[in-house]
Design a protein around this motif. Structure first.
Motif, PDB file in Angstrom:
ATOM      1  N   SER A  56       0.817  -1.209   0.000  1.00 45.64           N
ATOM      2  CA  SER A  56       0.000   0.000   0.000  1.00 45.64           C
ATOM      3  C   SER A  56       0.855   1.264   0.000  1.00 45.64           C
ATOM      4  O   SER A  56       0.372   2.349  -0.337  1.00 45.64           O
ATOM      5  N   ILE A  57       2.118   1.121   0.356  1.00 46.60           N
ATOM      6  CA  ILE A  57       3.039   2.258   0.437  1.00 46.60           C
ATOM      7  C   ILE A  57       4.041   2.243  -0.700  1.00 46.60           C
ATOM      8  O   ILE A  57       4.361   3.285  -1.284  1.00 46.60           O
ATOM      9  N   ILE A  87      12.263  14.280   3.178  1.00 46.84           N
ATOM     10  CA  ILE A  87      10.866  14.217   3.591  1.00 46.84           C
ATOM     11  C   ILE A  87      10.674  13.246   4.744  1.00 46.84           C
ATOM     12  O   ILE A  87      10.142  13.591   5.803  1.00 46.84           O
ATOM     13  N   TYR A  88      11.122  12.019   4.548  1.00 46.85           N
ATOM     14  CA  TYR A  88      10.805  10.944   5.482  1.00 46.85           C
ATOM     15  C   TYR A  88      11.799  10.808   6.634  1.00 46.85           C
ATOM     16  O   TYR A  88      11.517  10.092   7.602  1.00 46.85           O
ATOM     17  N   VAL A 106      14.663  -7.589  11.760  1.00 48.06           N
ATOM     18  CA  VAL A 106      13.639  -6.843  12.486  1.00 48.06           C
ATOM     19  C   VAL A 106      14.008  -5.367  12.610  1.00 48.06           C
ATOM     20  O   VAL A 106      13.137  -4.488  12.493  1.00 48.06           O
ATOM     21  N   LEU A 107      15.281  -5.063  12.808  1.00 47.54           N
ATOM     22  CA  LEU A 107      15.700  -3.661  12.885  1.00 47.54           C
ATOM     23  C   LEU A 107      15.487  -2.952  11.553  1.00 47.54           C
ATOM     24  O   LEU A 107      14.975  -1.831  11.506  1.00 47.54           O
ATOM     25  N   ARG A 108      15.865  -3.609  10.465  1.00 43.73           N
ATOM     26  CA  ARG A 108      15.733  -2.977   9.147  1.00 43.73           C
ATOM     27  C   ARG A 108      14.268  -2.827   8.749  1.00 43.73           C
ATOM     28  O   ARG A 108      13.860  -1.796   8.212  1.00 43.73           O
ATOM     29  N   GLU A 109      13.470  -3.848   9.043  1.00 45.12           N
ATOM     30  CA  GLU A 109      12.047  -3.763   8.680  1.00 45.12           C
ATOM     31  C   GLU A 109      11.335  -2.654   9.450  1.00 45.12           C
ATOM     32  O   GLU A 109      10.563  -1.873   8.868  1.00 45.12           O
ATOM     33  N   GLN A 110      11.584  -2.563  10.746  1.00 44.87           N
ATOM     34  CA  GLN A 110      10.896  -1.540  11.535  1.00 44.87           C
ATOM     35  C   GLN A 110      11.387  -0.133  11.199  1.00 44.87           C
ATOM     36  O   GLN A 110      10.626   0.825  11.305  1.00 44.87           O
ATOM     37  N   TRP A 111      12.632   0.006  10.797  1.00 41.48           N
ATOM     38  CA  TRP A 111      13.158   1.283  10.325  1.00 41.48           C
ATOM     39  C   TRP A 111      12.422   1.723   9.062  1.00 41.48           C
ATOM     40  O   TRP A 111      11.985   2.873   8.929  1.00 41.48           O
ATOM     41  N   ILE A 112      12.241   0.803   8.133  1.00 35.98           N
ATOM     42  CA  ILE A 112      11.543   1.107   6.880  1.00 35.98           C
ATOM     43  C   ILE A 112      10.069   1.418   7.139  1.00 35.98           C
ATOM     44  O   ILE A 112       9.515   2.384   6.599  1.00 35.98           O
ATOM     45  N   ARG A 113       9.437   0.633   7.993  1.00 30.52           N
ATOM     46  CA  ARG A 113       8.027   0.883   8.311  1.00 30.52           C
ATOM     47  C   ARG A 113       7.862   2.193   9.082  1.00 30.52           C
ATOM     48  O   ARG A 113       6.887   2.933   8.872  1.00 30.52           O
ATOM     49  N   LYS A 115       9.645   4.851   8.793  1.00 27.83           N
ATOM     50  CA  LYS A 115       9.813   5.973   7.850  1.00 27.83           C
ATOM     51  C   LYS A 115       8.608   6.156   6.951  1.00 27.83           C
ATOM     52  O   LYS A 115       8.020   7.248   6.896  1.00 27.83           O
ATOM     53  N   TYR A 116       8.265   5.128   6.215  1.00 32.05           N
ATOM     54  CA  TYR A 116       7.314   5.284   5.114  1.00 32.05           C
ATOM     55  C   TYR A 116       5.875   4.941   5.486  1.00 32.05           C
ATOM     56  O   TYR A 116       4.946   5.563   4.979  1.00 32.05           O
TER      57      TYR A 116
END
Length: 377
Positions: A56-57, A87-88, A106-113, A115-116
């Motif tokens: 969705s993003i 922006i983000y 988990v660190l990389r996924e939560q960082w991406i989530r 942000k965006y």
């Protein structure tokens, strides 16, 4: 049609080779070859998989294998990593841990989530779940004796400057009460056997203690991690008022320099070598019978070269202790030599590089004062 495709590919390559797009927008891995056609960022293969889980993003495509039409290329040209970052990532708290490609999923996924998807860093002063100086909740903690993970209530308080955990929900007194300045937290999914596994270490009587926890929610466990960093940051700002924000940031949670199995012998160097799990946490080399032990069986302080410390490849000639691994390492200290063996040559070289990086650094006054630890025996 062919000519249009060629023009699009040429324009795409021009945007792709801009300096700002030479590293993955999310983990800084060099030479990203994927991009998000909806966010306008250039990302690596690994991060593209995370983006794919939030359709969705972000819509991701390969820069090498997929077709990009003119409108998508123009969108990338208008955005790119620098514009999107502005922006983000406009208002990231200085204590927030920004993972790299070497960090766990988990660190990389939560960082991406963050942000965006959640847009945690787009507005100044936004209330974040790890920024208000207190956090309370349930984490699954590994029992020291039976190895079972059981739910325990944890409380982190900036006002009290500590982390506590309670064995029962309604318990009035905590099982432990640890000052925030002696805590470290590092993700250990493989060691703990859970993708959200977090190792919390702290010093007690100048000895390291380990707590192993996880949470079923990746967001929750990363929020705990950043909450610890937030409380530590504000504590250290008060304790060291003249230190810069970056200096304090560098004193927050840290990953271990190296972990793994080696064999060790005792101080007489005639005892049989025993297989142990070793952790190098900057100048502390600790060993454990099992990687998930709560307490280290011993520690060696690794000082600087100018203070008489060194590392040598191999064992001294005439070493008498029986050992099954044949890639030796000798740590030289002012008091004695410590002998270890590794299973493979690559392990040996990795350990030597890690020891050398520590030994080549000058010691701080605080490190010099802390060197009087119990030696490995």
């Amino acid at each position: 049609m062919a000519g249009q495709n060629e023009r699009s590919m040429k324009a795409l390559k021009e945007v792709w080779k801009r300096a700002e797009n030479s590293l993955c927008a999310d983990c800084r891995k060099p030479d990203p070859d994927w991009a998000s056609s909806t966010l306008g960022v250039f990302i690596c293969l690994s991060c593209s998989g995370i983006h794919r889980n939030i359709p969705s993003i972000s819509k991701v495509k390969s820069l090498k294998m997929d077709y990009w039409d003119d409108a998508q290329v123009q969108f990338l040209a208008k955005h790119g990593n620098a514009v999107t970052k502005a922006i983000y990532e406009a208002h990231i708290p200085i204590y927030y841990y920004q993972p790299t490609y070497n960090d766990c999923q988990v660190l990389r996924e939560q960082w991406i989530r963050a942000k965006y998807e959640r847009k945690e860093f787009t507005e100044p002063g936004k209330q974040l779940p790890y920024s208000d100086g207190v956090k309370e909740g349930i984490l699954w903690k590994r029992g020291r004796d039976n190895g079972q993970f059981l739910p325990r209530k944890f409380l982190l308080s900036e006002r009290e400057g500590c982390l506590k955990y309670f064995t029962k929900q309604d318990a009035k007194e905590p099982k432990i009460n640890v000052k925030i300045d002696v805590i470290n937290a590092t993700f250990q999914p493989e060691k703990i056997g859970n993708p959200n596994g977090l190792q919390i270490t702290y010093l007690k009587d100048n000895k390291t203690r380990n707590i192993f926890v996880y949470h079923d929610s990746g967001k929750e466990v990363v929020d705990w991690f950043n909450a610890i960093r937030s409380v530590q940051f504000h504590y250290l700002k008060v304790a060291f008022p003249i230190a810069s924000d970056n200096e304090i940031k560098n004193r927050l949670t840290r990953n271990f320099l190296k972990e793994g199995y080696m064999e060790k012998t005792g101080p007489k160097q005639r005892e049989a070598f025993k297989k142990r799990w070793f952790t190098l946490d900057h100048r502390r080399l600790m060993y454990f019978k099992d990687p998930l032990d709560a307490f280290a069986k011993g520690e060696v302080f690794v000082g600087s070269r100018e203070n008489g410390y060194g590392v040598q490849k191999g064992l001294p000639s005439g070493t008498q202790g029986n050992f099954s691994w044949h890639y030796g390492i000798t740590i030289v200290t002012p008091d004695r030599e410590y002998l270890f063996t590794c299973e493979t040559e690559s392990d040996q070289l990795e350990w030597i590089r890690a020891f050398t990086s520590v030994i080549n650094q000058a010691m701080t006054p605080q490190e010099y004062a802390s060197k009087y630890l119990d030696a490995v025996s």
